[in-house]
Design a protein around this motif. Structure first.
Motif, mmCIF file in Angstrom:
data_model
loop_
_atom_site.group_PDB
_atom_site.id
_atom_site.type_symbol
_atom_site.label_atom_id
_atom_site.label_comp_id
_atom_site.label_asym_id
_atom_site.label_seq_id
_atom_site.Cartn_x
_atom_site.Cartn_y
_atom_site.Cartn_z
ATOM 1 N N ASN A 56 0.810 -1.218 0.000
ATOM 2 C CA ASN A 56 0.000 0.000 0.000
ATOM 3 C C ASN A 56 0.843 1.268 0.000
ATOM 4 O O ASN A 56 0.347 2.346 -0.358
ATOM 5 C CB ASN A 56 -0.946 0.006 1.201
ATOM 6 N N LEU A 59 0.937 2.490 -3.499
ATOM 7 C CA LEU A 59 -0.374 2.562 -4.154
ATOM 8 C C LEU A 59 -1.096 3.848 -3.787
ATOM 9 O O LEU A 59 -1.112 4.256 -2.630
ATOM 10 C CB LEU A 59 -1.234 1.366 -3.718
ATOM 11 N N PHE A 60 -1.693 4.478 -4.810
ATOM 12 C CA PHE A 60 -2.576 5.620 -4.579
ATOM 13 C C PHE A 60 -3.874 5.344 -5.307
ATOM 14 O O PHE A 60 -3.871 5.039 -6.512
ATOM 15 C CB PHE A 60 -1.965 6.924 -5.105
ATOM 16 N N ARG A 61 -4.971 5.437 -4.607
ATOM 17 C CA ARG A 61 -6.283 5.227 -5.212
ATOM 18 C C ARG A 61 -7.067 6.541 -5.251
ATOM 19 O O ARG A 61 -6.912 7.382 -4.376
ATOM 20 C CB ARG A 61 -7.077 4.189 -4.428
ATOM 21 N N GLY A 62 -7.898 6.676 -6.265
ATOM 22 C CA GLY A 62 -8.756 7.849 -6.330
ATOM 23 C C GLY A 62 -8.413 8.807 -7.446
ATOM 24 O O GLY A 62 -9.043 9.864 -7.576
ATOM 25 N N PHE A 63 -7.425 8.462 -8.300
ATOM 26 C CA PHE A 63 -7.059 9.356 -9.396
ATOM 27 C C PHE A 63 -8.182 9.471 -10.419
ATOM 28 O O PHE A 63 -8.185 10.363 -11.256
ATOM 29 C CB PHE A 63 -5.781 8.846 -10.058
ATOM 30 N N ASN A 64 -9.130 8.545 -10.354
ATOM 31 C CA ASN A 64 -10.272 8.572 -11.258
ATOM 32 C C ASN A 64 -11.386 9.492 -10.771
ATOM 33 O O ASN A 64 -12.359 9.720 -11.490
ATOM 34 C CB ASN A 64 -10.835 7.157 -11.421
ATOM 35 N N VAL A 80 -0.378 14.091 -6.817
ATOM 36 C CA VAL A 80 0.104 12.836 -6.250
ATOM 37 C C VAL A 80 1.614 12.977 -6.123
ATOM 38 O O VAL A 80 2.372 12.737 -7.064
ATOM 39 C CB VAL A 80 -0.256 11.622 -7.126
ATOM 40 N N GLN A 84 1.303 12.171 -0.770
ATOM 41 C CA GLN A 84 0.114 11.349 -0.985
ATOM 42 C C GLN A 84 0.478 9.887 -1.274
ATOM 43 O O GLN A 84 -0.312 8.985 -0.991
ATOM 44 C CB GLN A 84 -0.708 11.883 -2.166
ATOM 45 N N LEU A 85 1.630 9.659 -1.842
ATOM 46 C CA LEU A 85 2.083 8.323 -2.232
ATOM 47 C C LEU A 85 3.502 8.132 -1.693
ATOM 48 O O LEU A 85 4.488 8.435 -2.376
ATOM 49 C CB LEU A 85 2.054 8.183 -3.759
ATOM 50 N N ARG A 97 -3.691 15.351 -11.352
ATOM 51 C CA ARG A 97 -4.898 15.368 -12.173
ATOM 52 C C ARG A 97 -5.439 16.790 -12.132
ATOM 53 O O ARG A 97 -5.513 17.418 -11.070
ATOM 54 C CB ARG A 97 -5.939 14.392 -11.609
#
Length: 217
Positions: A56, A59-64, A80, A84-85, A97
């Motif tokens: 983890n 890993l970074f989630r939520g770029f979508n 990011v 954040q990562l 983003r």
């Protein structure tokens, strides 16, 4: 003659050394996951114990997920970085983003520590950057979906959504902490404020205009 040759060789070596240190140094280990809770202050983040590193951390989630564009400029930058990562720490890279409503602008700004390569995923954008004094030349282009544009390190640049639909861009930056200086915020929203006398003379206008602008920041 030999002394001159040695001197020139030394100058050349020192020049290459300066170039080498102009960018973030290469890591000395496989990874240095940022320990965001460490009290140690370094140029970057200190490393987490490698034996405590987990998947983890990389890993970074939520770029979508679109950013919140409900603001005066109608755009949102979602970075990011190593903050954040944590797994990005020492790698010298970052991403962002950028979401734009119709008419939304990413205002003139610059990154003091990074060049930026920008890919337009959706929409149509007017983008550009300005070269340094004394030319102050505007390099500008209208981007369409799939276009890629580069903003050089330290130069003021911007993006403006020209279309009637939302736009989306992805940026890659050559620093784990590129930094950002938004020109208007820095000039008119500094803490404490820059003297209105300085701003009046710099922008060659009267104090009422400056005070009106200052009130918005």
């Amino acid at each position: 003659m030999e002394k001159h040759t040695v001197l020139l060789s030394l100058v050349a070596v020192l020049s290459f050394c300066c170039i080498a240190f102009a960018y973030e140094p290469a890591p000395l280990q496989d990874f240095c996951v940022a320990d965001l809770n460490s009290p140690v202050t370094v140029n970057g983040f200190s490393c987490k114990n490698p034996m405590m590193v987990q998947a983890n951390d990389f890993l970074f989630r939520g770029f979508n997920i679109p950013g919140n564009t409900s603001n005066p400029v109608r755009s949102k930058v979602s970075p990011v970085t190593a903050a954040q990562l944590p797994g990005l720490n020492t790698f010298g890279i970052a991403m962002a983003r950028v979401d734009y409503l119709p008419g939304g602008v990413n205002p003139p700004h610059y990154h003091p520590r990074a060049s930026e390569i920008f890919t337009l995923i959706e929409g149509s954008l007017l983008v550009g950057f300005v070269t340094t004094n004394p030319e102050n030349r505007l390099i500008s282009k209208v981007l369409q979906k799939g276009d890629v544009f580069v903003f050089p390190k330290g130069l003021i640049h911007f993006q403006l959504n020209l279309g009637n639909e939302k736009a989306l861009g992805i940026s890659a930056l050559s620093s784990q902490n590129p930094g950002i200086m938004t020109v208007a915020n820095a000039v008119f929203g500094s803490n404490p404020l820059i003297s209105s006398e300085v701003l009046t003379k710099a922008f060659q206008t009267d104090k009422k205009v400056i005070d009106q602008i200052l009130s918005k920041f």
